[in-house]
Design a protein around this motif. Sequence first.
Motif, PDB file in Angstrom:
ATOM      1  N   THR A  22       0.789  -1.260   0.021  1.00 49.91           N
ATOM      2  CA  THR A  22       0.108  -0.102  -0.069  1.00 49.91           C
ATOM      3  C   THR A  22       0.868   1.283  -0.083  1.00 49.91           C
ATOM      4  N   LEU A  81      -1.980  -0.597   8.834  1.00 57.43           N
ATOM      5  CA  LEU A  81      -1.474  -1.326   7.894  1.00 57.43           C
ATOM      6  C   LEU A  81      -0.457  -2.436   8.281  1.00 57.43           C
ATOM      7  N   HIS A 117       0.734  -5.448   6.076  1.00 59.80           N
ATOM      8  CA  HIS A 117       0.822  -4.955   4.736  1.00 59.80           C
ATOM      9  C   HIS A 117       2.230  -4.393   4.598  1.00 59.80           C
ATOM     10  N   THR A 152      -9.877   3.549   5.250  1.00 55.59           N
ATOM     11  CA  THR A 152      -8.789   2.606   5.300  1.00 55.59           C
ATOM     12  C   THR A 152      -8.796   2.041   6.783  1.00 55.59           C
ATOM     13  N   LEU A 174      -9.668  -1.943   7.598  1.00 54.52           N
ATOM     14  CA  LEU A 174      -8.676  -2.719   8.286  1.00 54.52           C
ATOM     15  C   LEU A 174      -9.130  -3.360   9.511  1.00 54.52           C
ATOM     16  N   TYR A 206     -10.238  -5.260   4.186  1.00 56.75           N
ATOM     17  CA  TYR A 206      -9.129  -4.522   3.546  1.00 56.75           C
ATOM     18  C   TYR A 206      -8.842  -5.396   2.242  1.00 56.75           C
TER      19      TYR A 206
END
Length: 119
Positions: A4, A24, A29, A110, A114, A119
Amino acid sequence: MKKTLVIGASTNPERYSFMAINSLLKKEHAVVAIGQKLGEVAGVKIQTKQIPFKNIHTVTLYLNQKGQRDYYNYIVGLQPKRVIFNPGTENPEFYALLGINNIKVEVACTLVLLSTNQY
């Protein structure tokens, strides 16, 4: 794992982009970031230039509509699978450009995606 790119990244812990980078990373991620000022959030270096990152799955925006204009060609050129427009970043003009280029538009938060495992 969805690599991302966070655009509009900030080192200010009160900013949603800061929270998104941390969330994230907690969900494992890979994260890269671009902001107005150089800095670092949880080990992620914030760049100030439009670096040609490879294999970006998702771009998540924390820039208002006017601020996004300088990134149109850059984002399309990265060919991400989707672009997330967080609250306050809605931009119908950019949605159309992304659609023409077969890039999915997601108007969502976002952090919510998540936290709800969407996501």
